[in-house]
Design a protein around this motif. Structure first.
Motif, PDB file in Angstrom:
ATOM      1  N   ILE A 170       0.865  -1.176   0.000  1.00  0.00           N
ATOM      2  CA  ILE A 170       0.000   0.000   0.000  1.00  0.00           C
ATOM      3  C   ILE A 170       0.902   1.226   0.000  1.00  0.00           C
ATOM      4  CG2 ILE A 170      -0.290  -0.044   2.490  1.00  0.00           C
ATOM      5  CD1 ILE A 170      -3.189   0.907   2.057  1.00  0.00           C
ATOM      6  N   GLU A 171       0.609   2.167  -0.888  1.00  0.00           N
ATOM      7  CA  GLU A 171       1.466   3.330  -1.058  1.00  0.00           C
ATOM      8  C   GLU A 171       0.612   4.593  -1.113  1.00  0.00           C
ATOM      9  OE1 GLU A 171       4.590   1.751  -4.302  1.00  0.00           O
ATOM     10  OE2 GLU A 171       2.485   1.542  -4.880  1.00  0.00           O
ATOM     11  N   LEU A 172       1.207   5.695  -0.703  1.00  0.00           N
ATOM     12  CA  LEU A 172       0.538   6.982  -0.848  1.00  0.00           C
ATOM     13  C   LEU A 172       0.625   7.411  -2.308  1.00  0.00           C
ATOM     14  CD1 LEU A 172       1.980   8.828   2.288  1.00  0.00           C
ATOM     15  CD2 LEU A 172      -0.240   7.693   2.060  1.00  0.00           C
ATOM     16  N   VAL A 173      -0.420   8.084  -2.789  1.00  0.00           N
ATOM     17  CA  VAL A 173      -0.452   8.581  -4.161  1.00  0.00           C
ATOM     18  C   VAL A 173      -0.408  10.104  -4.111  1.00  0.00           C
ATOM     19  CG1 VAL A 173      -1.845   8.735  -6.275  1.00  0.00           C
ATOM     20  CG2 VAL A 173      -1.754   6.588  -5.005  1.00  0.00           C
ATOM     21  N   TYR A 174       0.468  10.694  -4.903  1.00  0.00           N
ATOM     22  CA  TYR A 174       0.598  12.152  -4.968  1.00  0.00           C
ATOM     23  C   TYR A 174      -0.757  12.793  -5.212  1.00  0.00           C
ATOM     24  CZ  TYR A 174       2.242  16.743  -6.357  1.00  0.00           C
ATOM     25  OH  TYR A 174       2.445  18.096  -6.424  1.00  0.00           O
ATOM     26  N   PRO A 175      -1.136  13.846  -4.520  1.00  0.00           N
ATOM     27  CA  PRO A 175      -0.322  14.693  -3.646  1.00  0.00           C
ATOM     28  C   PRO A 175      -0.375  14.316  -2.162  1.00  0.00           C
ATOM     29  CG  PRO A 175      -2.399  15.770  -4.059  1.00  0.00           C
ATOM     30  CD  PRO A 175      -2.436  14.448  -4.805  1.00  0.00           C
ATOM     31  N   THR A 176      -0.897  13.141  -1.829  1.00  0.00           N
ATOM     32  CA  THR A 176      -0.992  12.716  -0.425  1.00  0.00           C
ATOM     33  C   THR A 176       0.409  12.471   0.136  1.00  0.00           C
ATOM     34  OG1 THR A 176      -3.126  11.700  -0.896  1.00  0.00           O
ATOM     35  CG2 THR A 176      -2.018  11.001   1.122  1.00  0.00           C
ATOM     36  N   THR A 177       0.686  13.027   1.323  1.00  0.00           N
ATOM     37  CA  THR A 177       2.019  12.892   1.920  1.00  0.00           C
ATOM     38  C   THR A 177       1.986  12.323   3.335  1.00  0.00           C
ATOM     39  OG1 THR A 177       1.905  15.168   2.716  1.00  0.00           O
ATOM     40  CG2 THR A 177       2.974  14.813   0.572  1.00  0.00           C
ATOM     41  N   SER A 178       0.786  12.004   3.853  1.00  0.00           N
ATOM     42  CA  SER A 178       0.673  11.501   5.214  1.00  0.00           C
ATOM     43  C   SER A 178      -0.257  10.296   5.245  1.00  0.00           C
ATOM     44  CB  SER A 178       0.122  12.598   6.127  1.00  0.00           C
ATOM     45  OG  SER A 178      -0.256  12.052   7.378  1.00  0.00           O
ATOM     46  N   TRP A 179       0.025   9.360   6.149  1.00  0.00           N
ATOM     47  CA  TRP A 179      -0.855   8.199   6.318  1.00  0.00           C
ATOM     48  C   TRP A 179      -2.122   8.557   7.069  1.00  0.00           C
ATOM     49  CZ3 TRP A 179      -0.571   4.113   3.445  1.00  0.00           C
ATOM     50  CH2 TRP A 179       0.645   3.792   2.841  1.00  0.00           C
ATOM     51  N   VAL A 180      -2.168   9.740   7.689  1.00  0.00           N
ATOM     52  CA  VAL A 180      -3.382  10.162   8.392  1.00  0.00           C
ATOM     53  C   VAL A 180      -4.404  10.587   7.340  1.00  0.00           C
ATOM     54  CG1 VAL A 180      -4.377  11.779  10.044  1.00  0.00           C
ATOM     55  CG2 VAL A 180      -2.070  10.882  10.413  1.00  0.00           C
ATOM     56  N   ASP A 181      -5.501   9.818   7.256  1.00  0.00           N
ATOM     57  CA  ASP A 181      -6.513  10.088   6.239  1.00  0.00           C
ATOM     58  C   ASP A 181      -7.238  11.398   6.493  1.00  0.00           C
ATOM     59  OD1 ASP A 181      -6.178   7.942   4.554  1.00  0.00           O
ATOM     60  OD2 ASP A 181      -7.743   6.722   5.483  1.00  0.00           O
ATOM     61  N   LYS A 182      -7.497  12.092   5.422  1.00  0.00           N
ATOM     62  CA  LYS A 182      -8.407  13.223   5.413  1.00  0.00           C
ATOM     63  C   LYS A 182      -9.122  13.157   4.071  1.00  0.00           C
ATOM     64  CE  LYS A 182      -5.069  16.551   3.677  1.00  0.00           C
ATOM     65  NZ  LYS A 182      -3.667  16.576   3.877  1.00  0.00           N
ATOM     66  N   VAL A 183     -10.207  13.877   3.919  1.00  0.00           N
ATOM     67  CA  VAL A 183     -10.925  13.860   2.649  1.00  0.00           C
ATOM     68  C   VAL A 183      -9.958  14.297   1.550  1.00  0.00           C
ATOM     69  CG1 VAL A 183     -12.806  14.920   1.332  1.00  0.00           C
ATOM     70  CG2 VAL A 183     -13.192  14.202   3.696  1.00  0.00           C
ATOM     71  N   GLY A 184      -9.889  13.500   0.503  1.00  0.00           N
ATOM     72  CA  GLY A 184      -8.962  13.771  -0.596  1.00  0.00           C
ATOM     73  C   GLY A 184      -7.696  12.936  -0.542  1.00  0.00           C
ATOM     74  N   SER A 185      -7.422  12.267   0.589  1.00  0.00           N
ATOM     75  CA  SER A 185      -6.241  11.403   0.680  1.00  0.00           C
ATOM     76  C   SER A 185      -6.348  10.273  -0.336  1.00  0.00           C
ATOM     77  CB  SER A 185      -6.119  10.774   2.075  1.00  0.00           C
ATOM     78  OG  SER A 185      -5.878  11.748   3.050  1.00  0.00           O
ATOM     79  N   ARG A 186      -5.221   9.939  -0.967  1.00  0.00           N
ATOM     80  CA  ARG A 186      -5.215   8.879  -1.981  1.00  0.00           C
ATOM     81  C   ARG A 186      -4.148   7.840  -1.675  1.00  0.00           C
ATOM     82  NH1 ARG A 186      -6.392  11.769  -7.785  1.00  0.00           N
ATOM     83  NH2 ARG A 186      -8.306  12.803  -7.114  1.00  0.00           N
ATOM     84  N   LYS A 187      -4.511   6.584  -1.947  1.00  0.00           N
ATOM     85  CA  LYS A 187      -3.581   5.467  -1.758  1.00  0.00           C
ATOM     86  C   LYS A 187      -3.655   4.530  -2.961  1.00  0.00           C
ATOM     87  CE  LYS A 187      -5.201   4.502   2.557  1.00  0.00           C
ATOM     88  NZ  LYS A 187      -6.000   5.665   2.708  1.00  0.00           N
TER      89      LYS A 187
END
Length: 154
Positions: free
Chosen positions: A44-61
């Motif tokens: 499982i990896e973060l997808v740009y522009p997400t930079t944190s594992w803490v989810d917020k609306v708009g976070s992508r993995k």
């Protein structure tokens, strides 16, 4: 059968661990899932522009299921309700999944004693199967995480 129809299925997994700790792993530490449930989550990896594992609306993995790397998908968090211990993800793209479904949304709701995954999906045509394999995988990941978080018995 109207293919524009949104279908809904769910699976509930009994929990023995703290429901809030279980929820927080999905919300803030999803990077642990390949370690906790290696049969189900390969990477499982973060997808740009997400930079944190803490989810917020708009976070992508980007999630890879352990099927020889054939099945992977990108998802985005579309809703979080911390008080209700609820997170909703929308699949944006996936090599196999999005060949079968126009839309695929998964919601995790965690309560004392249970984790419930609800999926809402729209099939591309009537020959497409219901996504039971994904529900089984979510149930299996939930069971693995519950085992990992539950107090060890002597």
């Amino acid at each position: 059968m109207d293919m524009a129809q949104i279908h809904r299925k769910e699976v509930e997994t009994p929990l023995h661990c703290s429901h809030s700790v279980f929820y927080e792993v999905f919300r803030t530490e999803a990077n642990l899932l390949p370690t906790v449930s290696p049969r189900n989550v390969k990477k499982i990896e973060l997808v740009y522009p997400t930079t944190s594992w803490v989810d917020k609306v708009g976070s992508r993995k980007h999630v890879h299921f352990d099927e020889g790397g054939l099945e992977s998908f990108n998802d985005e968090v579309v809703a979080i309700d911390r008080e209700a211990h609820k997170i909703t993800y929308r699949v944006l793209e996936g090599n196999l999944m999005m060949q079968l479904y126009h839309s695929f949304v998964a919601t995790l709701e965690v309560k004392p004693g249970t984790a419930k995954w609800t999926i809402e999906f729209q099939k591309k045509n009537e020959l497409c199967p219901d996504p039971d394999i994904y529900l089984q995988r979510l149930d299996s990941v939930s069971k693995d995480l519950d085992r990992h978080l539950s107090p060890k018995k002597d």
